[in-house]
Enzyme design. Structure first.
Site, short mmCIF file in Angstrom:
data_model
loop_
_atom_site.label_atom_id
_atom_site.label_comp_id
_atom_site.label_asym_id
_atom_site.label_seq_id
_atom_site.Cartn_x
_atom_site.Cartn_y
_atom_site.Cartn_z
N SER A 97 0.98 -4.83 3.31
CA SER A 97 -0.06 -3.85 3.04
C SER A 97 -0.05 -2.72 4.06
CB SER A 97 -1.44 -4.51 3.07
OG SER A 97 -1.59 -5.40 1.99
N ASP B 202 -8.54 2.81 -0.55
CA ASP B 202 -7.94 1.79 0.31
C ASP B 202 -6.98 2.42 1.33
OD1 ASP B 202 -7.52 -0.65 1.41
OD2 ASP B 202 -6.51 -1.55 -0.30
N HIS C 187 -8.09 -2.08 3.93
CA HIS C 187 -8.38 -3.52 4.04
C HIS C 187 -7.64 -4.19 5.20
CE1 HIS C 187 -4.73 -3.95 1.38
NE2 HIS C 187 -4.54 -5.00 2.16
#
Length: 466
Positions: A289, A211, A177
């Site tokens: 992230s 992810d 992402h």
């Protein structure tokens, strides 16, 4: 007493059974003694940091069974008056001393505990210093999105994420992402001397279902320091954990905590579930992230991916365990995509409820997987699989096509079964797919050759393979 005089306070224990019990407990559990001593010192620092200095001295049990506690007042102006805060400090001292009665707390035990604290601080600092050259700052731009919205590209904020060096060939691991739908990405490496180098990133491959994304930069091997990989299967709840990343653009931020839970479940960008996820209370914020989660040995145990909270850490962060990520990373580097066997269909992620079935018109089934779409040229299409048939008349209900109930000897009751069963195969394997066809649910067996997953990042990043 508060202005300039010296006060010596001493509480002596009695020979009561309760006091004797406390003495025996303190002799048997040294950590209890040390904890109370540290709690006392912490309380004094909290309530009267400018007033008091402390000294805990042992007294001979032959002469006294109590604690000798000395509190030295500093030379303060005579006009100084004690506050409620100071009174609380004295009350805390009294409680702590009463608890400590019957045992003389050695000063060297307190010193030893503070030495251990310094060792822990040094360990954390060393983990950070050793890991900094391996952790990347990733900046992304959305130029095409600005054009679609008829905006100046400079008016859109740049995306910020984290990543880490995987090998000396320039492969960088991050979250899917972080780079999804971006037009460009820049990876910033930090040298051991603190200076930085920027590199334009290329795309190696993605696995949206986990992810995970792998990028490639053309950096010299001397700058590419990979993190040591740990064993996430051996982590225990309560062990220390450390997250390094770029929260809110603050590069190379270290946060620490513990492993709060194991085998959690989060949702991937595709809507699929990622199982076996690590939970930590080390702060994970936007920008973290893709960064590494480390253990107390500085080893990589997870990829920081998500957190609960409205845009800020709520003390509940999640990391994809490295044991789960390694096969994906290695396949992306070798093949450019994960070698995951697929049927080539879209299907209902779960059995619809009665109300959902009524609204959608799709008949409710007890078990199996309802096939919604069979794209042309897919493995399922080649095997003759049939999807739900929708009429052009909006008032007509869809007609059930195939419901998958088994692959070879394995029963398929729900989507979780399908994922688990397909994980046993490789692309190109031939399987027998058992279906129940049409409204009559007629049993059929289809011969199908499994296809390979094709990950799409919807990005304009240049591909490593050209």
């Amino acid at each position: 007493m508060y202005a300039s005089s010296l006060s010596v306070l001493s509480w002596s224990s009695s020979s009561s059974s309760s006091s004797r019990f406390i003495q025996d407990s303190f002799r048997q559990y040294p950590m209890l003694r040390r904890s109370l001593a540290l709690a006392f010192i912490a309380s004094c620092n909290c309530y009267s940091p400018l007033l008091l200095t402390r000294e805990l001295t042992s007294r001979s049990r032959a002469t006294s069974g109590g604690v000798h506690l000395r509190l030295f007042a500093r030379q303060d102006p005579s006009s100084w008056k004690p506050s409620r805060r100071d009174a609380m400090g004295w009350m805390t001292a009294g409680v702590a001393s009463a608890l400590l009665q019957g045992y003389a707390t050695p000063a060297d035990a307190v010193i030893s505990d503070f030495a251990k604290l310094r060792e822990l601080e040094d360990l954390q600092a060393e983990i950070f210093e050793q890991s900094v050259p391996s952790v990347c700052f990733i900046s992304t731009e959305y130029t095409s999105m600005a054009q679609q919205l008829n905006l100046d590209s400079n008016s859109l904020p740049k995306g910020v994420g984290s990543g880490f060096v995987w090998d000396d060939k320039g492969h960088i691991v991050t979250n899917f992402h972080v780079i999804n739908k971006v037009d460009s990405a820049v990876v910033v490496l930090t040298k051991t001397d603190g200076t930085t180098e920027k590199y334009k990133a290329k795309l190696t491959g993605v696995d949206p279902d986990k992810d995970i994304a792998v990028l490639k930069i053309d950096a010299p091997a001397s700058l590419l320091r990979k993190l040591p990989v740990g064993d996430s299967s051996k982590i225990k709840v309560g062990q220390f954990s450390f997250a390094i990343g770029n929260p809110f653009g603050q590069d190379h931020t270290l946060t620490s905590g513990i492993i709060s839970g194991k085998n959690r479940e989060i949702t991937a960008p595709t809507g699929r579930k990622i199982k076996g996820v690590i939970q930590t209370d080390a702060a994970i914020n936007p920008g973290n992230s893709g960064g590494p989660l480390l253990n107390s040995q500085g080893q990589l145990i997870g990829i920081n991916t998500a957190s609960l909270g409205a845009g800020v850490s709520a003390g509940v962060g999640f990391a994809v365990p490295i044991d789960l990520a390694v096969p994906t990373i290695e396949q992306l580097i070798e093949f450019g995509q994960v070698q995951r066997a697929i049927l080539g269909i879209s299907y209902l992620e779960r059995v619809p409820t009665a109300s959902e079935s009524e609204r959608s018109g799709i008949p409710r089934i007890e078990k199996g997987i309802v096939v919604l779409e069979v794209p042309p040229n897919s493995p399922a299409a080649a095997a003759g699989m049939i999807a739900v048939k929708r009429s052009k008349d909006p008032k007509s209900k869809p007609e059930l096509g195939d419901v998958i109930v088994g692959i070879d000897q394995y029963e398929i009751k729900d989507p979780l079964d399908l994922s688990a069963v397909l994980a046993k195969y490789k692309p190109g394997n031939k399987v027998s797919v058992k279906v129940l066809r049409g409204p009559e649910q007629t049993p059929q067996t289809l011969a199908l050759t499994l296809g390979a997953f094709q990950g799409s990042a919807f990005t304009k990043l240049e591909n490593e393979r050209g």
